[in-house]
Design a protein around this motif. Structure first.
Motif, mmCIF file in Angstrom:
data_model
loop_
_atom_site.group_PDB
_atom_site.id
_atom_site.type_symbol
_atom_site.label_atom_id
_atom_site.label_comp_id
_atom_site.label_asym_id
_atom_site.label_seq_id
_atom_site.Cartn_x
_atom_site.Cartn_y
_atom_site.Cartn_z
ATOM 1 N N LEU A 29 0.822 -1.195 0.000
ATOM 2 C CA LEU A 29 0.000 0.000 0.000
ATOM 3 C C LEU A 29 0.863 1.256 0.000
ATOM 4 C CD1 LEU A 29 -2.597 -1.073 2.704
ATOM 5 C CD2 LEU A 29 -2.917 -1.067 0.227
ATOM 6 N N PRO A 30 0.380 2.329 -0.627
ATOM 7 C CA PRO A 30 1.143 3.585 -0.558
ATOM 8 C C PRO A 30 1.151 4.108 0.873
ATOM 9 C CG PRO A 30 -1.029 3.956 -1.503
ATOM 10 C CD PRO A 30 -0.877 2.466 -1.369
ATOM 11 N N PRO A 31 2.182 4.837 1.271
ATOM 12 C CA PRO A 31 2.195 5.373 2.635
ATOM 13 C C PRO A 31 1.079 6.387 2.836
ATOM 14 C CG PRO A 31 3.945 6.347 1.325
ATOM 15 C CD PRO A 31 3.348 5.255 0.485
ATOM 16 N N THR A 32 0.524 6.396 4.023
ATOM 17 C CA THR A 32 -0.478 7.410 4.328
ATOM 18 C C THR A 32 0.209 8.736 4.613
ATOM 19 O OG1 THR A 32 -0.474 6.967 6.707
ATOM 20 C CG2 THR A 32 -1.973 5.641 5.338
ATOM 21 N N ARG A 33 -0.551 9.806 4.505
ATOM 22 C CA ARG A 33 -0.006 11.119 4.846
ATOM 23 C C ARG A 33 0.380 11.173 6.324
ATOM 24 N NH1 ARG A 33 -4.248 12.144 1.204
ATOM 25 N NH2 ARG A 33 -3.655 13.359 -0.639
ATOM 26 N N TRP A 34 -0.355 10.438 7.165
ATOM 27 C CA TRP A 34 -0.021 10.387 8.590
ATOM 28 C C TRP A 34 1.369 9.787 8.784
ATOM 29 C CZ3 TRP A 34 -2.344 12.307 12.889
ATOM 30 C CH2 TRP A 34 -1.884 11.840 14.134
ATOM 31 N N GLU A 35 1.643 8.687 8.076
ATOM 32 C CA GLU A 35 2.974 8.063 8.173
ATOM 33 C C GLU A 35 4.056 9.028 7.704
ATOM 34 O OE1 GLU A 35 3.086 3.573 7.007
ATOM 35 O OE2 GLU A 35 1.502 4.534 5.812
ATOM 36 N N LEU A 36 3.819 9.688 6.596
ATOM 37 C CA LEU A 36 4.825 10.585 6.036
ATOM 38 C C LEU A 36 5.087 11.775 6.944
ATOM 39 C CD1 LEU A 36 3.730 10.536 2.282
ATOM 40 C CD2 LEU A 36 5.693 9.370 3.311
#
Length: 197
Positions: free
Chosen positions: A3-10
């Motif tokens: 899955l692409p990283p979430t904005r929260w993770e980034l």
């Protein structure tokens, strides 16, 4: 599943203040149940409810205390640990929205606390479609987020774009409010009640 990283993770450590802020509010005895009160009012007794992005657990715990059968899911390991420490009876699964397994149909799916402005870039329609797939036939989704972006790493999500994404995911907007106390719609915050179209 890749899955692409979430904005929260980034955003990383930039958003760590969220858990601390709500921990302090709970410790002070502040009212942190606004979302849970509204969701409870929209639900039949003993509803099956999924909270996606349950954070430190306050909404899911509030709904469980009101007699609902709640499944909570939060991918951030620090927030899961905080949830376990604050609400030890609340089980929290480790999934983000796109990774949710086929659990069972839910009467209500809760996506509050700005979750939808922190999902991975260009995944909004996929997230909404995944949530729709988990709804019971008469089920509804309650979503709430800042229309202007809230914290580091979040996106601006205009109401027109959200409505287009919901429609593409075969969801209908039943209501839009400006708060969890059902104020009139405004340009800052939106609370949405959706159902399958």
């Amino acid at each position: 599943m890749n899955l692409p990283p979430t904005r929260w993770e980034l955003a990383g450590d930039d958003n760590r203040g969220y858990g601390k802020r709500f921990a302090a509010l709970v410790q002070e005895g502040a009212d942190v149940d606004g979302e849970a009160r509204l969701i409870d009012a929209l639900a039949r007794r003993s509803s099956r409810i999924l909270e996606v992005g349950s954070g430190m657990g306050r909404v899911a715990a509030g709904l469980a205390a009101r007699g609902h059968h709640v499944v909570a899911s939060e991918p951030d390991v620090r927030l899961r640990k905080q949830s376990q420490a604050t609400y030890p009876d609340l089980e929290v699964l480790p999934y983000e929205a796109l990774a949710l397994p086929d659990l069972a149909p839910f009467d209500l799916i809760v996506v509050v606390g700005n979750v939808l402005i922190f999902v991975g870039e260009d995944t909004e329609r996929d997230v909404l479609a995944r949530l729709r797939a988990l709804l019971a036939p008469e089920g509804r989704i309650i979503a709430g987020f800042s229309l202007r972006g809230a914290m580091s790493g979040s996106r601006v999500y205009p109401s027109e774009e959200f409505i287009a994404d919901a429609t593409a995911a075969r969801l209908r907007v039943d209501w839009r409010f400006g708060s969890y106390e059902l104020h009139a719609p405004n340009d800052d915050y939106a609370v949405w009640v959706l159902s399958a179209s």
